[in-house]
Write a protein that holds these residues in place. Structure first.
Motif, PDB file in Angstrom:
ATOM      1  N   VAL A   1      48.696  38.090  37.484  1.00 19.51           N
ATOM      2  CA  VAL A   1      49.163  38.182  38.866  1.00 19.51           C
ATOM      3  C   VAL A   1      49.652  39.608  39.146  1.00 19.51           C
ATOM      4  O   VAL A   1      49.285  40.234  40.157  1.00 19.51           O
ATOM      5  CB  VAL A   1      50.295  37.163  39.110  1.00 19.51           C
ATOM      6  N   LEU A   2      50.447  40.119  38.208  1.00 22.09           N
ATOM      7  CA  LEU A   2      50.970  41.478  38.390  1.00 22.09           C
ATOM      8  C   LEU A   2      49.834  42.497  38.400  1.00 22.09           C
ATOM      9  O   LEU A   2      49.843  43.448  39.177  1.00 22.09           O
ATOM     10  CB  LEU A   2      51.968  41.800  37.278  1.00 22.09           C
TER      11      LEU A   2
ATOM     12  N   ALA B   1      46.760  42.057  39.338  1.00 19.21           N
ATOM     13  CA  ALA B   1      46.037  41.974  40.610  1.00 19.21           C
ATOM     14  C   ALA B   1      46.812  42.688  41.709  1.00 19.21           C
ATOM     15  O   ALA B   1      46.242  43.438  42.520  1.00 19.21           O
ATOM     16  CB  ALA B   1      45.813  40.504  40.993  1.00 19.21           C
ATOM     17  N   LEU B   2      48.131  42.497  41.700  1.00 16.58           N
ATOM     18  CA  LEU B   2      48.957  43.165  42.706  1.00 16.58           C
ATOM     19  C   LEU B   2      48.932  44.680  42.506  1.00 16.58           C
ATOM     20  O   LEU B   2      48.885  45.448  43.460  1.00 16.58           O
ATOM     21  CB  LEU B   2      50.396  42.646  42.624  1.00 16.58           C
TER      22      LEU B   2
ATOM     23  N   SER C   1      46.503  46.510  41.177  1.00 22.68           N
ATOM     24  CA  SER C   1      45.221  47.056  41.647  1.00 22.68           C
ATOM     25  C   SER C   1      45.164  47.088  43.164  1.00 22.68           C
ATOM     26  O   SER C   1      44.716  48.073  43.761  1.00 22.68           O
ATOM     27  CB  SER C   1      44.068  46.203  41.114  1.00 22.68           C
ATOM     28  N   SER C   2      45.626  46.010  43.790  1.00 26.21           N
ATOM     29  CA  SER C   2      45.587  45.963  45.256  1.00 26.21           C
ATOM     30  C   SER C   2      46.419  47.080  45.855  1.00 26.21           C
ATOM     31  O   SER C   2      45.979  47.785  46.770  1.00 26.21           O
ATOM     32  CB  SER C   2      46.118  44.617  45.745  1.00 26.21           C
TER      33      SER C   2
END
Lengths: 159, 348, 260
Positions: free
Chosen positions: C156-157, C159-160, C162-163
């Motif tokens: 989750v971290l 993905a955040l 990279s976003s």
């Protein structure tokens, strides 16, 4: 720390994570790209495919109509066999020609389809007979140099 | 009103459940309750609560079907240690220890620091296995139990650790509720009542919302005590319950140990080196020195014992069987005052 | 000389031994994971401490790193007149490599060390022994929820991260460099593949999350029960995690890029 606050934050955290993953997959990646619901495959043989790779785009009039799904080698005719998966929404005449093109001088390699005039349409498993192989830059330059040299020779001979 | 009705319903339900051998425990646990929370001001409420709590106790007892107090007489020993050896690697800690702890009694195991008292508790709790001999608790050989059997056995035990070992990430309330929540399916309000009762028994009901770090040493010890008896254990073990306490906390803890043992009808083992306090609260004492039992008896017998170690310990004499000095060479020689071997001293 | 070789041998055997213990520890965690899911609240609480508490550092770092990669990329790309593909550079490097790896390094030092210190301290203050005496297995009650929380939080971290990084690159591209936002997104969209880039990056972050969580819980559980022992275990968690993540990244990248 209050239990409800923790729950709330973990919930927000997970939602943010899922949103980020979706965003990466759909907006950044190409997952959301509308996958054609039905496709058909046609086969095309080339004497040289140059830098063509699997998953390369298949375009007609500049519009993406499919992708290269597989590249094989025909050991009888010593040719490259390229399987093109074309979107079922588009149909092309039987005498369509395929050529390997490059976008720009160093850009990506793709296959261009040039429709013919046949009444019958290409269907699954058909073969595209009219093909034009990749233009190999080195060979082109070589030909050009050779041509120049030959030209020079003839002009010299004429003199 | 509806809430009371529901509680009453539960009570009736549990009365039926209570018509089992555990009913015998019933009266006893009620007695516990009266010790714990006899605040006359709340009498009306208390009556409801008492029943309510009795239900909870019945439920707790219900989950330990292997035990009934009817089956045993007071003379029977609850813990039996038979000729046990234990060593850490090559260092022998216990050498042929044998002792018995009768049911319903408070027994002290005394000895100097590092004589293997804590090791003995670990052996009884099954956290260590003896190299030789047998440890029997409630008639069962501890070493023969598998993991589930061991955990079932440990649910009958409560242990007070040397420094309390309270869970630092939980409030006092949650610390005591911990085992109730893990091991029972009691509803939350019943757990709350039980926890408050235990806290009241150690006089710390007001600290329920505090974290262990906010408590003084003495209070933390009492909270740990309440936690050790949360499941109404049959056997309570105390590892140095008096260490590092001021005189007031010390006697509070001492009295509480005695009271809890009587109220719960449990058996207690107190490992300590505090002779004065333990003489007042225990029924029997064992003295351990150098991994062996060197003396035993009731407090009266101990007071008049002529056993040299016991005498030294009881009267806090500086020198005796336990020497003041750690074994060392001759002091004068080490200081160079006695030139016994002048050649060995090279001058550089 | 002989001593140096002998020393190396001892260290090698030690490392191998620790690796073996860790593998066994992992099996134990898996065997005791029932409670972490049956009583998911336990895991949620740990996700809060491992994941939510790392949110700010991860998102801010992601934003900055995305901006820096964007600026550096622009510097180089403009020599070839390809500055419009800056978005592609930022997105690919983040989604494939920087996202999982940098997040893992930050996560190891922020959450991994905290997990080790917490478990180590619980061991030092006999809380684990006390729990064991209460017939509650610390592996199931303390270790497994923390392991799963780490393993869940890490992807989750990442993905955040990279976003946020791509967003940072976008900011640099549109505000500082002056690339049209439509061009930025269409280039990026055409070049980033779901299967080969996004999914592979996700797989990496899951693997790193599992690795860090094993190391952090193991070091805590294995720590000497003293203040010094806990301090040393915490340091070991960060160092071992960093090296493991980088090594795993090399191996995974090797596998993922093959045949492409």
């Amino acid at each position: 720390m209050d239990r409800k606050t923790i729950d709330l934050w973990v919930g927000i955290f997970m939602l943010m994570g899922i949103a980020a993953l979706l965003w990466l997959s759909l907006r950044v990646g190409n997952l959301g790209e509308d996958r054609p619901s039905s496709t058909y495959s046609v086969e095309a043989k080339f004497t040289n495919i140059g830098g063509l790779k699997a998953k390369a785009p298949v375009k007609s009039a500049g519009v993406l109509v499919g992708r290269v799904s597989d590249i094989k080698f025909d050991n009888d005719k010593f040719q490259a066999v390229v399987i093109l998966t074309v979107d079922g929404r588009y149909s092309f005449p039987k005498d369509t020609s395929a050529s390997i093109l490059t976008s720009g001088l160093l850009g990506e390699v793709y296959i261009g389809l040039e429709p013919g005039a046949d009444e019958k349409k290409l269907t699954n498993g058909d073969k595209v007979t009219l093909t034009q192989s990749a233009v190999v830059l080195e060979r082109l330059i070589g030909q050009f140099m050779f041509g120049k040299a030959a030209e020079g020779d003839t002009t010299a001979a004429k003199k | 009103m509806t809430a009371a009705a529901i509680k009453f319903g539960e009570f009736v339900d549990a009365e039926r459940v209570g018509n089992t051998p555990t009913a015998a425990r019933h009266s006893q646990t009620s007695a516990t309750g009266s010790i714990h929370c006899a605040t006359p001001a709340e009498t009306g409420m208390v009556n409801v609560k008492m029943k309510h709590i009795a239900v909870a106790h019945a439920t707790l007892r219900q989950q330990k079907p292997t035990h009934t107090i009817l089956s045993s007489t007071p003379s029977q020993s609850f813990v039996e240690i038979d000729n046990v050896d234990f060593s850490y690697g090559k260092r022998a800690i216990l050498k042929g220890i044998s002792l018995k702890v009768p049911k319903g009694r408070v027994v002290a195991i005394m000895g100097g620091s590092g004589c293997g008292k804590t090791t003995l508790l670990r052996l009884i709790g099954g956290q260590l296995a003896p190299s030789k001999g047998m440890v029997r608790v409630d008639g069962q050989d501890i070493a023969s139990l598998d993991r589930d059997g061991m955990y079932a056995m440990r649910r009958k035990m409560g242990m007070l650790f040397q420094f309390g070992a309270l869970f630092t990430d939980m409030t006092v309330f949650d610390n005591i509720a911990f085992q109730l929540r893990e091991h029972t399916t009691l509803p939350a309000d019943m757990i709350r009542d039980l926890v408050l009762m235990k806290l009241n028994a150690v006089g710390l009901r007001g600290t329920a919302k505090l974290f262990p770090a906010e408590l003084s040493g003495g209070m933390a010890r009492r909270v740990a005590l309440a936690r050790a008896v949360a499941l109404d254990p049959m056997l309570i073990m105390y590892d140095e319950p008096f260490a590092g306490l001021d005189p007031i906390s010390l006697s509070v803890v001492g009295q509480t140990i005695r009271k809890l043992n009587n109220a719960l009808g449990a058996t207690s083992i107190v490992v300590t080196h505090d002779i004065v306090e333990s003489m007042q609260i225990v029924d029997y004492l064992y003295f351990i020195s150098d991994g062996r039992i060197v003396g035993q008896g009731t407090p009266d017998e101990i007071r008049h014992s002529e056993e040299p170690f016991v005498k030294q310990f009881v009267h806090a004499e500086l020198d005796g069987p336990v020497p003041f000095h750690y074994p060392a060479g001759d002091f004068g020689e080490q200081l160079g005052l006695v030139p016994t071997l002048p050649a060995s001293r090279t001058q550089s | 000389m002989i001593n140096a070789i002998r020393n190396l041998g001892v260290r090698g055997i030690n490392a191998l031994w620790r690796g073996g213990s860790m593998a066994r520890f992992f099996m134990l965690i898996l065997a005791n994971s029932g409670m972490s899911f049956r009583r998911f609240r336990l895991t949620i609480r740990e996700i809060y401490f491992a994941g939510v508490m790392s949110l700010v550092i991860i998102m801010v770092s992601g934003l900055f790193i995305g901006m820096v990669v964007g600026l550096q990329g622009f510097e180089t790309l403009q020599h070839y007149g390809a500055e419009e593909t800056m978005g592609v550079l930022v997105a690919l490097s983040l989604v494939r490599e920087l996202g999982p790896v940098v997040t893992a390094l930050l996560f190891a030092s922020r959450a991994g060390s905290a997990i080790t210190a917490e478990i180590g301290l619980m061991k030092a203050t006999e809380q684990l022994k006390a729990m064991d005496m209460m017939a509650i297995d610390p592996m199931a009650r303390v270790v497994a929820p923390r392991f799963w929380a780490g393993a869940i939080s890490m992807p989750v971290l990442a993905a955040l991260f990279s976003s946020m990084g791509i967003f940072g690159g976008y900011l640099v591209a549109t505000l500082l460099v002056g690339i049209d936002s439509g061009v930025f997104w269409s280039n990026l969209h055409a070049a980033v593949d779901f299967r080969y880039d996004v999914l592979n990056g996700f797989v990496k972050s899951v693997v790193f999350g599992v690795a860090i969580s094993i190391i952090a819980t193991f070091e805590g559980f294995d720590a000497d029960p003293t203040a010094e022992g806990v301090a040393r275990a915490t340091t070991r968690t960060v160092v071992t995690s960093a090296l493991t993540v980088l090594l795993l990244d090399l191996i995974l990248t090797g596998f993922m890029l093959r045949g492409d």
